[in-house]
Design an enzyme around this catalytic site. Structure first.
Site, PDB file in Angstrom:
ATOM      1  N   PRO A  21       0.802  -1.232   0.000  1.00  0.00           N
ATOM      2  CA  PRO A  21       0.000   0.000   0.000  1.00  0.00           C
ATOM      3  C   PRO A  21       0.833   1.280   0.000  1.00  0.00           C
ATOM      4  O   PRO A  21       1.829   1.396   0.723  1.00  0.00           O
ATOM      5  CB  PRO A  21      -0.827  -0.117   1.282  1.00  0.00           C
ATOM      6  CG  PRO A  21      -0.950  -1.584   1.507  1.00  0.00           C
ATOM      7  CD  PRO A  21       0.363  -2.163   1.069  1.00  0.00           C
ATOM      8  N   CYS A  22       0.381   2.233  -0.813  1.00  0.00           N
ATOM      9  CA  CYS A  22       1.125   3.483  -0.982  1.00  0.00           C
ATOM     10  C   CYS A  22       0.484   4.665  -0.260  1.00  0.00           C
ATOM     11  O   CYS A  22       1.052   5.754  -0.223  1.00  0.00           O
ATOM     12  CB  CYS A  22       1.232   3.816  -2.464  1.00  0.00           C
ATOM     13  SG  CYS A  22      -0.365   4.241  -3.235  1.00  0.00           S
ATOM     14  N   GLN A  23      -0.697   4.478   0.326  1.00  0.00           N
ATOM     15  CA  GLN A  23      -1.468   5.619   0.819  1.00  0.00           C
ATOM     16  C   GLN A  23      -0.705   6.480   1.823  1.00  0.00           C
ATOM     17  O   GLN A  23      -0.862   7.701   1.845  1.00  0.00           O
ATOM     18  CB  GLN A  23      -2.779   5.130   1.455  1.00  0.00           C
ATOM     19  CG  GLN A  23      -3.800   4.634   0.450  1.00  0.00           C
ATOM     20  CD  GLN A  23      -3.616   3.169   0.106  1.00  0.00           C
ATOM     21  OE1 GLN A  23      -2.543   2.600   0.314  1.00  0.00           O
ATOM     22  NE2 GLN A  23      -4.648   2.539  -0.429  1.00  0.00           N
ATOM     23  N   LEU A  48       2.490   6.887   1.904  1.00  0.00           N
ATOM     24  CA  LEU A  48       3.765   7.293   1.326  1.00  0.00           C
ATOM     25  C   LEU A  48       3.606   8.281   0.178  1.00  0.00           C
ATOM     26  O   LEU A  48       4.546   8.997  -0.163  1.00  0.00           O
ATOM     27  CB  LEU A  48       4.518   6.061   0.798  1.00  0.00           C
ATOM     28  CG  LEU A  48       4.894   4.992   1.818  1.00  0.00           C
ATOM     29  CD1 LEU A  48       5.195   3.673   1.123  1.00  0.00           C
ATOM     30  CD2 LEU A  48       6.086   5.444   2.648  1.00  0.00           C
TER      31      LEU A  48
END
Length: 321
Positions: free
Chosen positions: A72-74, A76
């Protein structure tokens, strides 16, 4: 030889589709989002899907040469408004769950993908945590920012790709880096000194009737008003008579390099198109571009095959001795 993949944080299978096109066999999926799990089952009905990496035991994962994860990138992403939680966040911090599983199984190679904001999160300390974790598990690590527009996709999408392989066997740097010079970056100026026109300013379509669109889409996001508000992530279609609309879900799939209607469920309810569109926009915006994954996978498969060849050669030498 066909190599196998276990996929984590699979989404709608962008990494998986690319690796499959590179010759890999999918053995396993892990994805928490119910809509995305349905899409995975639709395209890979024989591949088991687990719903939550936090409850997954490494012993339950089928044997696989490569583990892939677009974690998950949320927490970052640079697109996120306000401070970034980074790997301390409840979503991007799930990277540590992946590390837990790797520690138990030690796959031959790992392919990770995330937003390039990972490199700067907490002044680079989060990225150092990723590198240190892989290093302590015995992996050599290489990373590179790749842009989808350089892989046949009409979208400006920079993402960091990380390849980790057993340190004693080498080869990880060769997956992401070429020994020869490439034409990744076109000349900044023409021969007469004029600046090269931006692809964002190049318009395609029928100038009299429309539709008209930029030849290169801005990065497709999955969150907040970027796909539900008025700016539509700066991606839109317009007509000479003044009409303007957002990309359709099918057009977003194309901008990401997916086959048409990849995210249309088999049990699609036409009575709720708005709800379905929202689910599709979100899923595609979070996805990995398959053509980039394929490029990485093809190069990784060659390195794995070369390692196997060397192992066989050494075995023959020992037997003959």
């Amino acid at each position: 030889m066909k190599y196998s993949v276990a996929s984590f944080f699979s989404g709608i299978g962008g990494l998986d589709l690319g690796l499959e096109r590179a010759g890999f066999e999918l053995r396993y999926h892990c994805e928490i989002n119910p809509f995305c799990r349905g899409i995975l089952r639709q395209h890979w009905p024989e591949v088991p899907v687990h719903d939550d990496i936090r409850t997954l035991d490494d012993a339950d994962i089928p044997e696989a040469d490569v583990w892939s994860a677009g974690f998950p990138c949320q927490d970052l992403s640079l697109a996120r408004m306000g401070p970034r939680s980074g790997l301390r966040g409840s979503q991007s911090g799930l990277f540590h769950e992946l590390v837990r599983l790797v520690r138990g199984r030690n796959p031959r190679a790992i392919v990770l993908e995330n937003v390039h904001g990972l490199l700067s999160s907490h002044g680079g300390r989060d990225f150092a945590i990723v590198l240190k974790a892989l290093d302590e598990l015995g992996y050599g690590v290489a990373w590179r920012v790749l842009n989808s527009k350089d892989f046949g996709v009409p979208q400006q999408r920079r993402r960091v790709y990380i390849v980790a392989m057993h340190r004693d066997r080498g080869g990880w740097g060769e997956v992401l880096f070429e020994p020869q010079c490439g034409d990744w970056n076109p000349p900044a100026r023409r021969s007469n000194g004029e600046k090269t026109p931006s692809l964002f300013q190049t318009i395609l379509g029928d100038s009299r009737k429309g539709p008209l669109v930029k030849s290169l889409a801005h990065c497709i996001y999955a969150e907040s008003a970027r796909h539900t508000g008025t700016d539509w992530s700066r991606n839109y279609v317009w007509y000479p008579d003044g009409r303007v609309r957002r990309f359709t879900p099918k057009e977003v799939e194309r901008a990401q390099g997916f086959p048409d209607n990849w995210t249309v469920p088999a049990d699609f309810d036409e009575r709720q198109p708005g709800r379905m569109d929202s689910l599709r926009y979100h899923a595609v915006g979070n996805a990995v571009t398959p053509s980039v994954a394929r490029w990485v996978g093809e190069r990784l498969a060659k390195i794995l095959a070369r390692q196997d060849c060397h192992s066989e050669d050494h075995s023959e030498v020992r037997l003959s001795a």
